[in-house]
Design an enzyme around this catalytic site. Structure first.
Site, short mmCIF file in Angstrom:
data_model
loop_
_atom_site.label_atom_id
_atom_site.label_comp_id
_atom_site.label_asym_id
_atom_site.label_seq_id
_atom_site.Cartn_x
_atom_site.Cartn_y
_atom_site.Cartn_z
N LYS A 96 0.81 -1.22 0.00
CA LYS A 96 0.00 0.00 0.00
C LYS A 96 0.85 1.27 0.00
O LYS A 96 0.46 2.29 -0.57
CB LYS A 96 -0.93 0.01 1.21
CG LYS A 96 -1.99 -1.09 1.21
CD LYS A 96 -2.99 -0.90 0.09
CE LYS A 96 -4.14 -1.88 0.19
NZ LYS A 96 -5.11 -1.75 -0.92
N GLU A 118 -9.99 5.38 2.85
CA GLU A 118 -10.79 4.27 3.33
C GLU A 118 -9.84 3.12 3.62
O GLU A 118 -8.75 3.05 3.05
CB GLU A 118 -11.83 3.86 2.29
CG GLU A 118 -11.33 2.91 1.20
CD GLU A 118 -10.20 3.45 0.33
OE1 GLU A 118 -9.39 2.63 -0.15
OE2 GLU A 118 -10.12 4.67 0.13
N SER A 373 1.79 -9.66 -0.78
CA SER A 373 1.39 -8.26 -0.74
C SER A 373 1.58 -7.61 0.63
O SER A 373 1.67 -6.39 0.73
CB SER A 373 -0.06 -8.11 -1.18
OG SER A 373 -0.91 -8.89 -0.35
#
Length: 387
Positions: A96, A118, A373
């Protein structure tokens, strides 16, 4: 490789179209805001100074490039060459941060003073809070009440970094509802605030912009392994997969996205509009959005980014599913075989590779690049409860 796929890997056509998917379906009040973001990103992405600052931060702050780690014991057990792209080793512990740093720099360039975000699993919220602290921007994060309960560690991390976390009590109290609330709030504060969307979804330019900011994963992986047979990543909204696949679209690698069985928008959904974009979504016969389910908060979303819907339709990528039980088993196996505690989201990709190697879908001797990830610290409470 189809020339249209080559073009799509750079920039979508028209107003953010990937074939019939994408676009911009927003209230009139948000059109100028989306136009402003598109203009700003187009200019910034063509600016060597902006790109150099982002590359510098990705290197000295995030820790890029991340390694491509051979999974030696699993490879021997499965009869394949399994290589793990280690986004779990970045600062904040997931992919991210790649997207967030780019958008935070863009927000500062645009003169915005606050970031809105969000989050589901909390990793995007943590990354946004981190970037805000680094660049001196206020941060407001919307998070579903249910996700707050199962991701308390990440909620505390966000608050430690100075972010305001707003619980969302509507609907399923998960990522879908947090995204809806963040869009509603953005309308009211658009003059001084920037919406830092966490995945490759939403109205144009977000799916394209997020993919471009995440393609550092795929570009690095291709430099580290030029010709894998399979490239595998988990898919919720799909940002880590979009970034990974972008590096291999013009190769012969088979691209495989792994959805949560209870949130499989491509495998079980139909074409519809959600959160400002047209894609595959989970909906009933009346077009009402159906609640998604996944043990992983980050994949608990009833839609998928429009580029993934397009790649599935054109056959360039294949999308499969993994269920909760497989995911938990895969998490344990990777931990005990390789000493890597991955996020439950990433474990979906691991689960499919374990299954596909066993049933021959992945032939013996194949080279497989799998994007891890994120790391699994955030999921230990969930796993402890199940144990």
């Amino acid at each position: 490789m189809d020339q249209l796929v080559r073009a799509e890997s750079r920039r979508p056509a028209g107003l953010g179209r990937f074939g019939e998917y994408g676009g911009r379906f927003v209230p009139e009040s948000l059109v100028p805001a989306c136009d402003e973001v598109e203009r700003a990103f187009t200019e910034a992405w063509a600016d060597p100074v902006f790109r150099a600052e982002l590359d510098h931060l990705l290197s000295v702050y995030v820790g890029r490039p991340t390694p491509l780690t051979p999974a030696m014991r699993l490879s021997a057990e499965l009869g394949i060459n399994l290589l793990l792209k280690r986004e779990d080793l970045t600062h904040t512990g997931s992919h991210k941060i790649n997207n967030v740093l780019g958008q935070a720099l863009l927000a500062r360039r645009m003169g915005k003073r606050r970031l809105i975000a969000e989050t589901g699993a909390g990793q995007h919220g943590v990354a946004t809070a981190t970037a805000g602290a680094l660049l001196g921007l206020d941060v407001t994060v919307f998070m579903g009440e249910r996700d707050i309960e199962r991701q308390q560690l990440n909620v505390f991390r966000m608050k430690m970094l100075g972010a305001e976390v707003i619980p969302v009590t509507a609907g399923s109290r998960t990522l879908k509802d947090a995204t809806s609330e963040a869009f509603r709030y953005w309308v009211t504060v658009v003059d001084d605030s920037y919406y830092c969307l966490g995945s490759a979804l939403g109205p144009h330019p977000y799916p394209w912009m997020v993919r471009e900011l995440q393609r550092v994963i795929g570009d690095e992986a291709r430099a580290q392994c030029a010709a894998p047979d399979f490239v595998v990543a988990c898919v919720g909204g799909g940002s880590n997969a979009a970034g990974t696949f972008a590096g291999f679209l013009d190769t012969g690698a088979r691209l495989v996205g792994v959805e949560a069985a209870g949130g499989a928008a491509i495998s079980a959904g139909s074409t519809g509009v959600l959160h400002g974009f047209r894609s595959k979504v989970l909906q009933d016969e009346h077009g009402q959005i159906v609640e998604a389910h996944s043990i992983s908060a980050g994949l608990d979303y009833p839609g998928v980014g429009p580029e993934h819907a397009y790649l599935a339709e054109t056959g360039r990528a294949t999308y499969v599913t993994a269920d909760d039980a497989e995911v938990v088993a895969a998490t344990h196996r990777l931990a005990r075989s390789e000493g890597i505690l991955c996020a439950l989201e990433s474990a979906h990709a691991v689960a499919w590779v374990l299954r596909a190697a066993a049933d021959g879908t992945i032939p013996q001797g194949s080279t497989v690049v799998l994007t891890v990830s994120g790391r699994g610290d955030k999921d230990m409470a969930t796993l402890m409860e199940l144990s």
